[in-house]
Write a protein that holds these residues in place. Sequence first.
Motif, PDB file in Angstrom:
ATOM      1  N   SER A  55       0.836  -1.188   0.000  1.00 39.27           N
ATOM      2  CA  SER A  55       0.000   0.000   0.000  1.00 39.27           C
ATOM      3  C   SER A  55       0.883   1.256   0.000  1.00 39.27           C
ATOM      4  CB  SER A  55      -0.854  -0.054   1.277  1.00 39.27           C
ATOM      5  OG  SER A  55      -1.757   0.989   1.267  1.00 39.27           O
ATOM      6  N   GLY A  58       2.323   3.477  -5.004  1.00 33.96           N
ATOM      7  CA  GLY A  58       1.946   4.251  -6.192  1.00 33.96           C
ATOM      8  C   GLY A  58       1.267   3.440  -7.286  1.00 33.96           C
ATOM      9  N   SER A  61      -1.657   5.371  -8.760  1.00 31.32           N
ATOM     10  CA  SER A  61      -1.122   6.528  -9.488  1.00 31.32           C
ATOM     11  C   SER A  61      -0.495   6.115 -10.817  1.00 31.32           C
ATOM     12  CB  SER A  61      -0.070   7.251  -8.647  1.00 31.32           C
ATOM     13  OG  SER A  61      -0.606   7.625  -7.408  1.00 31.32           O
ATOM     14  N   PHE A  71      -2.087  12.738 -12.886  1.00 22.82           N
ATOM     15  CA  PHE A  71      -1.561  12.401 -11.568  1.00 22.82           C
ATOM     16  C   PHE A  71      -2.210  13.325 -10.562  1.00 22.82           C
ATOM     17  CE2 PHE A  71       1.352  13.067  -8.025  1.00 22.82           C
ATOM     18  CZ  PHE A  71       1.573  11.761  -7.621  1.00 22.82           C
ATOM     19  N   TYR A  75      -4.299  11.423  -1.649  1.00 20.36           N
ATOM     20  CA  TYR A  75      -4.237  10.005  -1.369  1.00 20.36           C
ATOM     21  C   TYR A  75      -5.626   9.394  -1.487  1.00 20.36           C
ATOM     22  CZ  TYR A  75      -3.149   5.540   0.538  1.00 20.36           C
ATOM     23  OH  TYR A  75      -2.971   4.200   0.670  1.00 20.36           O
ATOM     24  N   LYS A  76      -5.745   8.437  -2.367  1.00 23.17           N
ATOM     25  CA  LYS A  76      -7.018   7.729  -2.510  1.00 23.17           C
ATOM     26  C   LYS A  76      -6.729   6.244  -2.466  1.00 23.17           C
ATOM     27  CE  LYS A  76      -9.979  10.467  -5.478  1.00 23.17           C
ATOM     28  NZ  LYS A  76     -10.082  10.495  -6.918  1.00 23.17           N
ATOM     29  N   LYS A 164       8.519   6.353  -7.814  1.00 25.21           N
ATOM     30  CA  LYS A 164       8.815   7.602  -7.069  1.00 25.21           C
ATOM     31  C   LYS A 164      10.264   8.062  -7.245  1.00 25.21           C
ATOM     32  CE  LYS A 164       5.213   6.614  -3.632  1.00 25.21           C
ATOM     33  NZ  LYS A 164       4.675   6.903  -2.301  1.00 25.21           N
ATOM     34  N   LYS A 167      11.507  11.686  -6.378  1.00 27.26           N
ATOM     35  CA  LYS A 167      11.795  12.190  -5.026  1.00 27.26           C
ATOM     36  C   LYS A 167      13.279  12.515  -4.880  1.00 27.26           C
ATOM     37  CE  LYS A 167       8.107  10.682  -2.064  1.00 27.26           C
ATOM     38  NZ  LYS A 167       7.873  10.095  -0.722  1.00 27.26           N
ATOM     39  N   SER A 196       8.308   7.138 -12.403  1.00 26.30           N
ATOM     40  CA  SER A 196       7.662   8.145 -11.571  1.00 26.30           C
ATOM     41  C   SER A 196       6.263   8.360 -12.137  1.00 26.30           C
ATOM     42  CB  SER A 196       8.439   9.457 -11.592  1.00 26.30           C
ATOM     43  OG  SER A 196       7.607  10.491 -11.070  1.00 26.30           O
ATOM     44  N   ALA A 197       5.269   8.049 -11.324  1.00 25.42           N
ATOM     45  CA  ALA A 197       3.893   8.297 -11.748  1.00 25.42           C
ATOM     46  C   ALA A 197       3.632   9.795 -11.789  1.00 25.42           C
ATOM     47  CB  ALA A 197       2.911   7.607 -10.800  1.00 25.42           C
ATOM     48  N   SER A 198       4.272  10.548 -10.897  1.00 24.30           N
ATOM     49  CA  SER A 198       3.991  11.984 -10.850  1.00 24.30           C
ATOM     50  C   SER A 198       4.656  12.709 -12.008  1.00 24.30           C
ATOM     51  CB  SER A 198       4.393  12.581  -9.501  1.00 24.30           C
ATOM     52  OG  SER A 198       5.777  12.545  -9.338  1.00 24.30           O
TER      53      SER A 198
END
Length: 238
Positions: A55, A58, A61, A71, A75-76, A164, A167, A196-198
């Motif tokens: 959990s 990502g 995402s 993106f 937080y869902k 991620k 980061k 990176s999903a973002s």
Amino acid sequence: QRQMCIRDRCCRRRRPSPVNSLSISTSLLFPRHDFFFTMAHRQKVLLKVIVLGDSGVGKTSLMNQYVNRKFTNQYKATIGADFLTKEVMIEDKLVTMQIWDTAGQERFQSLGVAFYRGADACVLVYDVTNEKSFRQLDSWREEFLIQAMPRDPENFPFIVLGNKIDKPQGERRVGRAKAEQWCQEKSKPLPHFETSASANTNVQQAFQKIATMALEQDDGYVLLESATSTAMCNWLAT
Ligand code: GDP
Ligand code: MG
């Protein structure tokens, strides 16, 4: 021409039945199967891809970035649906990828048999800033093999994503070399991507790779008639 059923490996060898009273009665018992066999003429491929990992790594995402090119930082735990679909061309095939997400139950590692059933490929995700999420990959992979029982576990298409990477470098806890070594140690080396999903880094490439691998495996994925495929895959999965 191969015609197979998405829901149950055991009935994949069933032949189309003519529409008669017998098929009407079986269609009451197994409505999806007869509808499927009636509708599947021309070929289009449906791949069920499942995304696993701790959990917070990502998973939602990454899927959302891949399918909707979005993106959101909120937080869902759940996206409210079991799966998202995306159509892609791979070589000469029109492929509908049905990508299954968890709704937060991964915290208890109990995802239920419907989640795993009939999977054609599995994406294992860890967070490069979270060492434990990387160590958990072995147990996610084992859990998958136990639950999904693929016919050829040694060659089942897995892919590993270290997410991620946007980061700050100081937050990184899992080096690329270490992750790649883990992937190489498997009986069949697993492809590894840092994503990176973002920032949308490597997301399209990673999902494209898993779809290609699933097609190469040719292990009974579902063929669909073009016009009805999207409706069909929604319906088959309910
Ligand atoms: P899931 O539990 O595995 O589905 O993880 P989520 O997709 O819900 O993401 C958990 C948290 O990590 C959310 O706050 C996301 O915004 C964040 N997150 C997901 N992917 C990335 C990423 O690539 N970079 C960064 N910086 N944050 C991310
Ligand atoms: Mg999620």
